[in-house]
Design an enzyme around this catalytic site. Structure first.
Site, PDB file in Angstrom:
ATOM      1  N   HIS A  88      79.387 -45.381  60.382  1.00 54.16           N
ATOM      2  CA  HIS A  88      80.789 -45.831  60.395  1.00 54.16           C
ATOM      3  C   HIS A  88      81.342 -45.905  61.821  1.00 54.16           C
ATOM      4  CE1 HIS A  88      83.293 -41.805  60.330  1.00 54.16           C
ATOM      5  NE2 HIS A  88      82.315 -41.747  61.203  1.00 54.16           N
ATOM      6  N   ASP A 121      69.805 -34.992  68.137  1.00 54.73           N
ATOM      7  CA  ASP A 121      71.017 -35.467  68.802  1.00 54.73           C
ATOM      8  C   ASP A 121      70.689 -35.569  70.282  1.00 54.73           C
ATOM      9  OD1 ASP A 121      73.827 -36.064  69.416  1.00 54.73           O
ATOM     10  OD2 ASP A 121      74.237 -35.212  67.444  1.00 54.73           O
TER      11      ASP A 121
END
Length: 424
Positions: A332, A290
């Protein structure tokens, strides 16, 4: 179409006070009665949700359009904002004091520093909606739902949506009007940027206000609560499809790379579920990727086997030839063009015939979509100009645009995200 033609085609006014589906009530009652005597509904998630869906259909069948209209526009919106306000001022923490014994409104108002008249009216509505218990005149007590509102992973979802998501939906109609009602498809010109009056993406916007990110992270914890994880047999056969065929002879090879994995929740759950993978001479690497600021907030007691690696998933994937690259609720957040970049960066590091790309997201069916996927789809549209995808949309994105091959889709239903397994 003119207003006159619309008026001419409207339904008879009597439909507004007629139950929505009274003819189906006997069938629904029979279906519900089939669950009588079951004592495992508290632990059997799928059966509980099946019964809940039948109960929802029964309520809808009995309600009239007038009642539904008033519930949607008034009762539910008043509940949402009253609950969020209650979280702000510590209402639900006050209710659970002294083992949750019933308290008079005046006592509660004194604890939280709130006007008695206003609080009385708020509590009356919350009780009418079943969110707290009205135990006597001007007297209230918590129930299981309102007790849960003292837990950040439940409570902060209300604050996250009020502050960061609701403005987008509130301004959806205005934004669409300026765009001739074309669906938003970009991350920086959409109802979110319009409603928040910003040129930043949602995550950039949250990053400058730490409380928003805190609300979001807590909400993600609540979103995952009580749901089966992607690697459990009821969702995806990870032992057979992923672990049994890994190259254990190369201890330097990564078993799983969690891309955009936040603080490592998914990896920790995976290693706790498969403890043998972290033991012995053939244990492999598990990499959490991340941005650096996110990784800096990962728990200090994160399982030592997890290697933290700062990475921007729009840049080339630095881990070569891993057994699996895992994306949970990443694609998404992005329109297809951005997703194509993300997937192709991973594809470039995959070992043909060995590496897998595992995508853990909703796959919306053509018929009978679950509300947990459909509401999220609309919020993805207004927040990011993105979407929850159907099976056909996944095929177009992954196979036609990204050059991947979908090996299989494991879709457990009942609001649980599917696992899409891909190879080069």
């Amino acid at each position: 179409m003119s207003a006159h033609s619309v008026a001419a085609d409207q339904a008879d006014i009597s439909i507004g006070s007629t139950p929505c589906d009274i003819g189906n009530v006997p069938t629904l009652l029979e279906s519900i009665s089939s669950f009588r005597g079951r004592n495992d509904l508290g632990t059997n998630r799928d059966d509980r949700l099946d019964l809940l869906e039948q109960a929802r259909k029964l309520v809808h069948a009995l309600e009239t359009p007038r009642e539904l209209m008033l519930k949607h526009i008034g009762a539910e919106t008043a509940s949402f904002f009253s609950i969020a306000l209650g979280i702000d001022v510590g209402l639900f923490k006050a209710l659970v004091l002294h083992q949750g014994k019933p308290k008079k409104v005046k006592e509660i108002a004194g604890i939280i520093g709130f006007d008695v008249d206003g609080l009385s009216r708020i509590l009356r509505h919350l009780a009418a909606m079943g969110h707290i218990e009205n135990t006597g005149p001007d007297e209230y007590a918590p129930n299981n739902f309102s007790k849960a509102l003292t837990i950040p992973v439940i409570a902060d979802g209300y604050l996250f949506y009020r502050e960061t998501c609701i403005p987008s939906m509130l301004h959806l109609h205005s934004w669409l009007k300026t765009k001739a009602y074309q669906t938003p498809t970009t991350v920086i010109d959409n109802p979110f940027t319009f409603g928040q009056r910003t040129s930043m993406t949602m995550f950039e916007f949250m990053a400058i206000e730490p409380y928003r990110m805190e609300h979001f992270n807590h909400h993600m914890g609540g979103y995952r609560l009580g749901r089966p994880s992607w690697f459990e047999p009821s969702v995806y056969p990870a032992q057979e499809r992923l672990l049994a065929l890994r190259d254990s002879s190369n201890s330097d090879a990564a078993v799983l790379v969690d891309i955009g994995g936040n603080k490592g929740h998914d990896l920790e759950r995976f290693l706790s579920y498969f403890p043998s993978v972290a033991e012995g001479e053939n244990k492999g690497k598990f990499i959490l990727q991340d941005t650096a600021p996110v990784l800096a907030e990962a728990p200090s007691d994160l399982i030592s086997l997890i290697e933290k690696q700062p990475h921007d998933f729009f840049m080339p994937q630095p881990v070569q030839g891993a057994r699996a690259y895992y994306l949970h609720h990443i694609l998404h957040d992005w329109p297809d063009a951005k997703c194509e970049v993300i997937v192709k960066q991973i594809r470039g590091s995959m070992k043909k015939g060995y590496s897998k790309l595992l995508i853990n997201e909703h796959v919306i069916p053509a018929v009978g979509a679950n509300w947990e996927a459909t509401y999220l789809d609309l919020y993805m549209m207004v927040q990011f100009g993105s979407r929850e995808r159907t099976e056909e949309e996944w095929k177009v994105l992954l196979e036609e645009k990204c050059g991947m091959r979908i090996v299989g889709i494991w879709n457990p239903g009942n609001g649980v995200e599917a696992v899409i397994e891909c190879e080069i």
